[in-house]
Scaffold this active site. Structure first.
Site, PDB file in Angstrom:
ATOM      1  N   PRO A   1       0.824  -1.224   0.000  1.00  0.00           N
ATOM      2  CA  PRO A   1       0.000   0.000   0.000  1.00  0.00           C
ATOM      3  C   PRO A   1       0.854   1.270   0.000  1.00  0.00           C
ATOM      4  O   PRO A   1       0.349   2.359  -0.233  1.00  0.00           O
ATOM      5  CB  PRO A   1      -0.841  -0.118   1.273  1.00  0.00           C
ATOM      6  CG  PRO A   1      -0.269  -1.221   2.071  1.00  0.00           C
ATOM      7  CD  PRO A   1       0.562  -2.072   1.163  1.00  0.00           C
TER       8      PRO A   1
ATOM      9  N   GLU B   1       1.147  -8.499   7.806  1.00  0.00           N
ATOM     10  CA  GLU B   1       1.575  -7.779   9.008  1.00  0.00           C
ATOM     11  C   GLU B   1       2.830  -6.943   8.785  1.00  0.00           C
ATOM     12  O   GLU B   1       3.334  -6.337   9.710  1.00  0.00           O
ATOM     13  CB  GLU B   1       1.781  -8.764  10.160  1.00  0.00           C
ATOM     14  CG  GLU B   1       0.435  -9.284  10.663  1.00  0.00           C
ATOM     15  CD  GLU B   1       0.567 -10.352  11.708  1.00  0.00           C
ATOM     16  OE1 GLU B   1       1.622 -10.996  11.787  1.00  0.00           O
ATOM     17  OE2 GLU B   1      -0.407 -10.554  12.454  1.00  0.00           O
TER      18      GLU B   1
ATOM     19  N   ARG C   1      -4.396  -8.401 -20.382  1.00  0.00           N
ATOM     20  CA  ARG C   1      -5.397  -8.026 -21.381  1.00  0.00           C
ATOM     21  C   ARG C   1      -4.860  -7.022 -22.389  1.00  0.00           C
ATOM     22  O   ARG C   1      -5.470  -6.813 -23.433  1.00  0.00           O
ATOM     23  CB  ARG C   1      -6.695  -7.542 -20.718  1.00  0.00           C
ATOM     24  CG  ARG C   1      -6.581  -6.259 -19.971  1.00  0.00           C
ATOM     25  CD  ARG C   1      -7.874  -5.959 -19.250  1.00  0.00           C
ATOM     26  NE  ARG C   1      -8.968  -5.633 -20.166  1.00  0.00           N
ATOM     27  CZ  ARG C   1      -9.079  -4.479 -20.820  1.00  0.00           C
ATOM     28  NH1 ARG C   1      -8.161  -3.545 -20.678  1.00  0.00           N
ATOM     29  NH2 ARG C   1     -10.098  -4.265 -21.626  1.00  0.00           N
TER      30      ARG C   1
ATOM     31  N   ASP D   1     -10.736   1.388 -24.039  1.00  0.00           N
ATOM     32  CA  ASP D   1     -10.850   1.343 -22.581  1.00  0.00           C
ATOM     33  C   ASP D   1     -10.995   2.710 -21.949  1.00  0.00           C
ATOM     34  O   ASP D   1     -10.424   3.678 -22.445  1.00  0.00           O
ATOM     35  CB  ASP D   1      -9.544   0.808 -21.968  1.00  0.00           C
ATOM     36  CG  ASP D   1      -9.416  -0.670 -22.102  1.00  0.00           C
ATOM     37  OD1 ASP D   1     -10.402  -1.309 -22.439  1.00  0.00           O
ATOM     38  OD2 ASP D   1      -8.301  -1.159 -21.850  1.00  0.00           O
TER      39      ASP D   1
HETATM   40  N1  ADE Z   1      -0.914  -5.139   0.034  1.00  0.00           N
HETATM   41  C1  ADE Z   1      -1.803  -4.800   0.970  1.00  0.00           C
HETATM   42  N2  ADE Z   1      -2.559  -3.763   0.573  1.00  0.00           N
HETATM   43  C2  ADE Z   1      -2.138  -3.444  -0.677  1.00  0.00           C
HETATM   44  C3  ADE Z   1      -2.521  -2.450  -1.613  1.00  0.00           C
HETATM   45  N3  ADE Z   1      -3.482  -1.563  -1.372  1.00  0.00           N
HETATM   46  N4  ADE Z   1      -1.864  -2.423  -2.789  1.00  0.00           N
HETATM   47  C4  ADE Z   1      -0.861  -3.297  -3.043  1.00  0.00           C
HETATM   48  N5  ADE Z   1      -0.458  -4.251  -2.203  1.00  0.00           N
HETATM   49  C5  ADE Z   1      -1.085  -4.329  -1.022  1.00  0.00           C
END
Ligand code: ADE
Length: 242
Positions: free
Chosen positions: A86, A113, A150, A164
């Site tokens: 993230p 974690e 794709r 797209d």
């Molecule tokens: N791992 C956990 N959350 C994630 C996200 N939002 N994007 C990429 N990998 C992740």
């Protein structure tokens, strides 16, 4: 193209590869996908891949040596290595396009974690699929895989990905199919008369309308042609008078 995915949960991903367009692309040798269980790179007799955080705190941290060995065993000079997290750069269609031109991708799924910070130095890129936290990188790796495959030649019909959403900077125009009339709602007349010039103009204008109404941010840093500008002005007027 070759895609390898390093994961602790290969079964989470295998299901989605066995269906639909992705399966066809794999069967037709447009690409190959290999799911690699990172646990096999643990030297621990119980195949542990994580340990408690240095400095204390809750949870377990994915160990850098396990990931390093997994990468070393599965990457070559030509491999583009991506860590799913993230904290990575936000994933967008233009990144999918960039990745689709690579010879080989190695996607490393993070751990729910956390992972050892040193792992960041083993990869070429870090990607996030959105501002939310998943239990691991598996779903995110599946998103990358799907969106890249794709775009490969012969995975789907070319025009289909050229139209797209995002590929020309706008959201995609509205689509319809039969029945022409259903519960009082009808398909726009212009799509039924076979006039390709009018159909193209309708689609461009409605694509601009959708973008203006739903994602005005996409219009902010975009240069518009005079035709696009004319449609945008018309759309603004029409929407203001609604
Ligand atoms: N791992 C956990 N959350 C994630 C996200 N939002 N994007 C990429 N990998 C992740």
């Amino acid at each position: 193209m070759k895609i390898k995915i390093l994961t602790l949960f290969p079964n989470m991903i295998s299901g989605f590869l066995n269906d639909s367009i992705l399966k066809r692309a794999i069967d037709n040798q447009v690409c190959s996908i290999e799911l690699i269980d990172m646990r096999q790179y643990s030297l621990d007799k119980h195949h542990h891949v994580d340990d408690t955080p240095c400095g204390g705190g809750a949870g377990m941290v994915l160990a850098c040596d396990v990931v390093d060995r997994a990468i070393e065993a599965n990457a070559s000079e030509a491999t583009y290595k991506i860590l799913m997290t993230p904290q990575g750069r936000p994933y967008q269609q233009h990144i999918a396009k960039e990745l689709s031109s690579m010879e080989e991708l190695l996607i490393i799924c993070g751990h729910y974690e956390g992972f050892d910070e040193r792992i960041r130095s083993y990869v070429d890129d870090e990607i996030s699929i959105g501002d939310y936290v998943l239990t691991g990188g598996e779903l995110a790796a599946a998103v990358i895989t799907d969106s890249v495959i794709r775009l490969l030649d012969h995975a789907i019909r070319k025009e289909s990905s050229e139209d797209d959403s995002f590929s020309n900077g706008f959201l995609e125009y509205p689509q319809y199919t039969r029945p022409i009339e259903y519960k009082g709602k009808t398909v726009p007349e212009v799509l039924l008369n076979g006039n390709h010039k009018l159909i193209r103009e309708f689609r461009l204008k409605e694509s601009i309308r959708k973008t203006y109404l739903r994602r005005p941010d996409l219009l902010e840093n975009r240069e518009l042609t005079s035709e696009e500008m004319r449609y945008l002005n018309e759309v603004k007027k029409e929407e203001a008078s609604q």
